[in-house]
Design a protein around this motif. Structure first.
Motif, short mmCIF file in Angstrom:
data_model
loop_
_atom_site.label_atom_id
_atom_site.label_comp_id
_atom_site.label_asym_id
_atom_site.label_seq_id
_atom_site.Cartn_x
_atom_site.Cartn_y
_atom_site.Cartn_z
N LEU A 222 40.70 27.70 43.02
CA LEU A 222 39.70 26.88 43.70
C LEU A 222 39.03 27.67 44.83
O LEU A 222 37.81 27.67 44.98
CB LEU A 222 40.36 25.61 44.26
N THR A 223 39.86 28.37 45.61
CA THR A 223 39.32 29.17 46.72
C THR A 223 38.35 30.22 46.17
O THR A 223 37.27 30.43 46.72
CB THR A 223 40.47 29.87 47.49
N ALA A 224 38.77 30.87 45.08
CA ALA A 224 37.92 31.90 44.48
C ALA A 224 36.58 31.31 44.05
O ALA A 224 35.53 31.93 44.23
CB ALA A 224 38.62 32.52 43.29
N ARG A 225 36.61 30.12 43.47
CA ARG A 225 35.36 29.49 43.02
C ARG A 225 34.50 29.07 44.22
O ARG A 225 33.28 29.19 44.18
CB ARG A 225 35.67 28.28 42.15
N ALA A 226 35.18 28.59 45.28
CA ALA A 226 34.43 28.15 46.46
C ALA A 226 33.71 29.33 47.11
O ALA A 226 32.61 29.17 47.62
CB ALA A 226 35.37 27.47 47.44
N TYR A 227 34.36 30.50 47.10
CA TYR A 227 33.75 31.66 47.75
C TYR A 227 33.07 32.59 46.75
O TYR A 227 32.72 33.72 47.09
CB TYR A 227 34.81 32.42 48.56
N GLN A 228 32.94 32.09 45.53
CA GLN A 228 32.26 32.81 44.45
C GLN A 228 32.77 34.24 44.25
O GLN A 228 32.00 35.20 44.19
CB GLN A 228 30.76 32.80 44.69
N ILE A 229 34.09 34.34 44.15
CA ILE A 229 34.71 35.64 43.86
C ILE A 229 34.68 35.81 42.34
O ILE A 229 35.14 34.92 41.62
CB ILE A 229 36.16 35.70 44.39
N PRO A 230 34.18 36.93 41.83
CA PRO A 230 34.14 37.11 40.37
C PRO A 230 35.55 37.02 39.75
O PRO A 230 36.51 37.50 40.37
CB PRO A 230 33.56 38.52 40.19
N PRO A 231 35.68 36.42 38.54
CA PRO A 231 37.00 36.16 37.95
C PRO A 231 37.92 37.39 37.89
O PRO A 231 39.11 37.28 38.18
CB PRO A 231 36.68 35.65 36.55
N GLU A 232 37.37 38.54 37.49
CA GLU A 232 38.22 39.73 37.36
C GLU A 232 38.79 40.14 38.71
O GLU A 232 39.98 40.46 38.84
CB GLU A 232 37.42 40.89 36.75
N GLU A 233 37.92 40.12 39.71
CA GLU A 233 38.32 40.51 41.06
C GLU A 233 39.35 39.51 41.59
O GLU A 233 40.33 39.89 42.24
CB GLU A 233 37.09 40.51 41.95
N PHE A 234 39.10 38.24 41.28
CA PHE A 234 40.03 37.18 41.72
C PHE A 234 41.43 37.46 41.18
O PHE A 234 42.41 37.43 41.91
CB PHE A 234 39.53 35.81 41.26
N LYS A 235 41.52 37.71 39.88
CA LYS A 235 42.84 37.92 39.25
C LYS A 235 43.56 39.09 39.90
O LYS A 235 44.76 39.01 40.21
CB LYS A 235 42.66 38.18 37.75
N GLN A 236 42.80 40.15 40.11
CA GLN A 236 43.39 41.36 40.69
C GLN A 236 43.93 41.06 42.11
O GLN A 236 45.09 41.37 42.42
CB GLN A 236 42.29 42.40 40.77
N ARG A 237 43.08 40.41 42.93
CA ARG A 237 43.50 40.12 44.31
C ARG A 237 44.66 39.13 44.33
O ARG A 237 45.62 39.29 45.08
CB ARG A 237 42.34 39.50 45.09
N ALA A 238 44.56 38.09 43.49
CA ALA A 238 45.57 37.03 43.50
C ALA A 238 46.94 37.58 43.11
O ALA A 238 47.95 37.28 43.75
CB ALA A 238 45.16 35.91 42.56
N GLU A 239 46.95 38.39 42.05
CA GLU A 239 48.23 38.93 41.60
C GLU A 239 48.84 39.87 42.64
O GLU A 239 50.05 39.85 42.86
CB GLU A 239 48.08 39.62 40.25
N TYR A 240 47.99 40.63 43.29
CA TYR A 240 48.48 41.53 44.35
C TYR A 240 49.12 40.71 45.49
O TYR A 240 50.24 40.98 45.92
CB TYR A 240 47.33 42.39 44.87
N LEU A 241 48.41 39.65 45.92
CA LEU A 241 48.90 38.84 47.05
C LEU A 241 50.18 38.07 46.68
O LEU A 241 51.11 37.99 47.48
CB LEU A 241 47.82 37.86 47.50
N LEU A 242 50.20 37.55 45.45
CA LEU A 242 51.41 36.83 45.02
C LEU A 242 52.61 37.77 45.03
O LEU A 242 53.73 37.37 45.39
CB LEU A 242 51.21 36.26 43.61
N ASP A 243 52.34 39.00 44.66
CA ASP A 243 53.40 40.00 44.64
C ASP A 243 53.86 40.32 46.06
O ASP A 243 55.06 40.34 46.35
CB ASP A 243 52.83 41.25 43.95
N VAL A 244 52.90 40.54 46.95
CA VAL A 244 53.22 40.90 48.34
C VAL A 244 54.07 39.80 49.00
O VAL A 244 55.04 40.09 49.70
CB VAL A 244 51.91 41.12 49.14
N PHE A 245 53.70 38.54 48.74
CA PHE A 245 54.44 37.44 49.38
C PHE A 245 55.57 36.87 48.50
O PHE A 245 56.10 35.82 48.79
CB PHE A 245 53.47 36.32 49.79
N ARG A 246 55.86 37.55 47.42
CA ARG A 246 56.95 37.18 46.51
C ARG A 246 56.83 35.71 46.05
O ARG A 246 57.75 34.93 46.15
CB ARG A 246 58.31 37.44 47.17
#
Lengths: 406, 241
Positions: B98-122
């Motif tokens: 939802l956040t990605a859509r609200a800030y219009q982050i492109p889907p590929e970039e979203f996936k990359q950032r989201a997976e990185y952050l999920l990993d960082v915060f376990r």
């Protein structure tokens, strides 16, 4: 401390709150008229159903099945709260009276419910199976069975402390079989078999009583059940009045979101949020389905042009008045207000969702209407009227409501 | 990046909570907003976010105000609230989507950032779970994930360490430094003064709704006349007066 007083106090305060909500509903405009109209519609539909019912339909099985359900699901209402696990636990040895009162109260409610179901099923019984006297005797014997069910249900709850849920579910299934069996033989006037069958419940009662001795009260189960019961009541009340302070449980409904993802993979942010909220928040989606079901029943059993039109327009209105609660920003976290999205886009996403829901409802109703004798041309006119009302509500009335409430 | 000028405001017109607050946060800088409970930190933040209307003064982000261009103003900033706030009806992954859509982050970039952050915060294992089943610390991580996902030009952080485990605190500090290096302006309100002293470039010390001290640690020492004082000592000195 006299724990029975605590029970009475909780029961009275709960009833006071219920009466307050009921008064709000009654005083809140057209609800009594709507409910009255629904009762009239359903009773006409029921009488038509009785006239239509083919002679070879096994009514006794159907009534026995319908009676076995309220008999089996006879849980005790205890008003146990999460804090009781801390504060009432030291009083466990004195809780016997609390639960005794809970048993008396719940059994009384179960008996009223059974009589109500009996009252509804009586015309069906009278159609083929017997007269008022024989039905009266059957109901009296079923009342005895109801008391047994309430007590056994309590014993089953107590068993959950140490027995597996599979074991307790098996007991529940066994009880349902006993209820169906006895109801069937009572309805078909096999008095001796029925009376002899009453031995089984008595033996079952002694068996369970011997098992539960020394078992603690299932505090967690009762507290969780009380929470769910309250939610159920609030969700019914939510049909008629706003209860913004109540937090309804979320239902995941994975298949719907999967479907949504496939159907509209590139939804805008607020469409994404609103559709998921519609499917998962409390009872909104369930209300939509229930209205669909009721309207289908009415259209099928009263296939008259004006009744179909009235049912469709009224159902669209009923759905539409539930929907604006999804769009109110107050129900979402603060971060929602920080998104770089204009209010107009939010409202436009919401209007589109409302329009899709109301238009698909209209389409389904026209399809149901097509199964009746009403000419297709009339159905198309009815469908157009439904679409027009849906469009007006989605793009004019609801946005205005949201702007006012925001 | 962020310029707050002579900001006076609060929850009622008759009783302003903050008076003539001025501060600036430049790109690639962390500014610590500190003060006792009730000093006006959260009220200042709410005014910056546009959730409260100021009686006087202005807030500009990248040169524009909320009134001039609300969409542009909001697209520059992300906020991490003190108390976790989440959508009951969305899973963790859906919060991010939802956040990605609200800030219009492109889907590929979203996936990359989201997976990185999920990993960082376990949080990978609980990505499909609903937040009401999470502990308070995990709920706070949702706020962190959503805010860092946006990679905003201005990040406003209110008491970010409350409820987080030591690993998450370290991950958060690393990410803050990473964002700072990437040019993000960060305004961070916190009570943990040792952490603020170590990580913030400048400070705004609020007391009774006014700016009591402002600038680098060195500037504040000069302002109060205690050349070797730590941030904590400066804080106590201001508050006890």
């Amino acid at each position: 401390m006299k724990t029975e007083q605590l029970f009475i106090q909780r029961m009275s305060s709960s009833w006071r709150q219920a009466i307050r909500i009921i008064s709000l509903i009654i005083g809140g405009g057209g609800t009594p008229i709507v409910v009255g109209a629904m009762v009239i519609f359903l009773s006409i539909a029921y009488s038509r159903f009785l006239l239509w019912l083919p002679k070879d339909v096994p009514i006794s099985y159907a009534i026995a099945f319908l009676l076995s359900l309220p008999l089996t699901f006879s849980r005790l209402r205890t008003w146990i709260q999460p804090a009781d696990l801390t504060f009432l636990l030291p009083l466990e040895t004195k809780m016997k009276n609390y639960f005794r009162y809970s048993f008396i109260y719940s059994t009384s409610i179960h008996l009223i419910r059974l009589l109500l179901v009996g009252f509804i099923l009586f015309p069906l019984y009278q159609l083929r199976l017997g007269n008022t006297t024989s039905f009266g005797i059957t109901i009296i014997l079923l009342c005895l069975l109801q008391v047994w069910n309430s007590y056994i249900s309590w014993l089953e709850d107590r068993l959950t402390s140490f027995q597996s849920s599979r074991y307790v579910h098996t007991l529940l299934f066994f009880r349902w079989l006993i209820n169906g069996w006895i109801s069937f033989f009572l309805l078909t006037k096999h008095e001796w078999i029925s009376l002899f069958s009453f031995v089984v419940p008595i033996l079952h009662l002694f068996y369970l009583r011997s098992m539960i001795s020394g078992y603690p009260y299932p505090w967690m189960l009762l507290s969780e059940r009380e929470r769910k019961t309250l939610m159920k009541y609030y969700s019914i009340a939510g049909w008629f009045v706003d209860l913004p302070h109540i937090r309804f449980p979320v239902k995941e409904r994975k298949w719907l979101t999967w479907f949504l993802e496939k159907l509209a993979p590139r939804q805008k942010a607020f469409s994404y949020l609103y559709w998921r909220t519609f499917f998962r928040h409390g009872d909104l989606f369930a209300i939509y389905l229930r209205i669909l079901l009721w309207a289908t029943v009415i259209i099928l059993f009263l296939p008259n042009l004006w009744i179909i039109l009235a049912t469709l327009l009224f159902s669209i209105w009923l759905i539409a008045i539930q929907l604006p609660q999804i769009a109110l920003l107050q129900r979402y976290p603060l971060i929602t207000q920080l998104y770089p999205i204009t209010q107009e886009e939010r409202i436009s996403c919401f209007s589109r969702m409302c329009w899709l829901l109301l238009a698909s409802f209209t389409l389904m109703m026209v399809m149901v209407g097509a199964m009746t004798v009403v000419p297709v041309l009339y159905l198309l006119l009815i469908g157009t009227a439904g679409c027009l009302l849906g469009y007006f509500l989605s793009y004019v009335y609801i946005p205005k409501q949201i702007r006012e409430k925001s | 990046m962020l310029v707050v000028k002579d900001l006076t405001g609060g929850y009622s017109r008759h009783q302003p909570v903050i008076h003539q607050i001025s501060l600036e946060v430049q790109p690639a800088e962390i500014v610590g907003l500190i003060g006792v409970n009730g000093a006006g930190k959260s009220t200042t933040i709410k005014h910056i976010l546009g959730l409260l209307t100021p009686q006087s003064g202005s807030v500009t982000v990248q040169g524009s105000t909320l009134q001039e261009n609300p969409v542009q103003f909001r697209s520059h900033l992300a906020y991490i609230p003190e108390v976790p706030q989440f959508y009951e009806e969305l899973t963790l992954w859906e919060h991010l989507e939802l956040t990605a859509r609200a800030y219009q982050i492109p889907p590929e970039e979203f996936k990359q950032r989201a997976e990185y952050l999920l990993d960082v915060f376990r949080m990978k294992k609980v990505a499909k779970w609903f937040p009401h089943t999470f502990s308070k610390g995990m709920q706070q991580k949702i706020m962190l994930l959503c805010a860092f996902l946006v990679e905003p030009s201005l990040l406003i952080v209110d008491e970010p360490f409350v409820g987080l485990d030591p690993l998450a605190i370290q991950a958060l500090l690393d990410l803050l430094l990473q964002r700072k290096k990437a040019g993000t302006a960060i305004l961070m309100s916190t009570h943990i003064l040792t952490m603020a002293e170590k990580y913030c470039d400048r400070f705004v010390l609020l007391h009774e709704g006014r700016v009591a001290l402002y600038g680098t640690l060195e500037d504040m020492r000069k302002q109060i006349g205690l050349p070797n004082a730590s941030l904590e000592e400066l804080f106590i000195q201001v508050v006890k007066d």
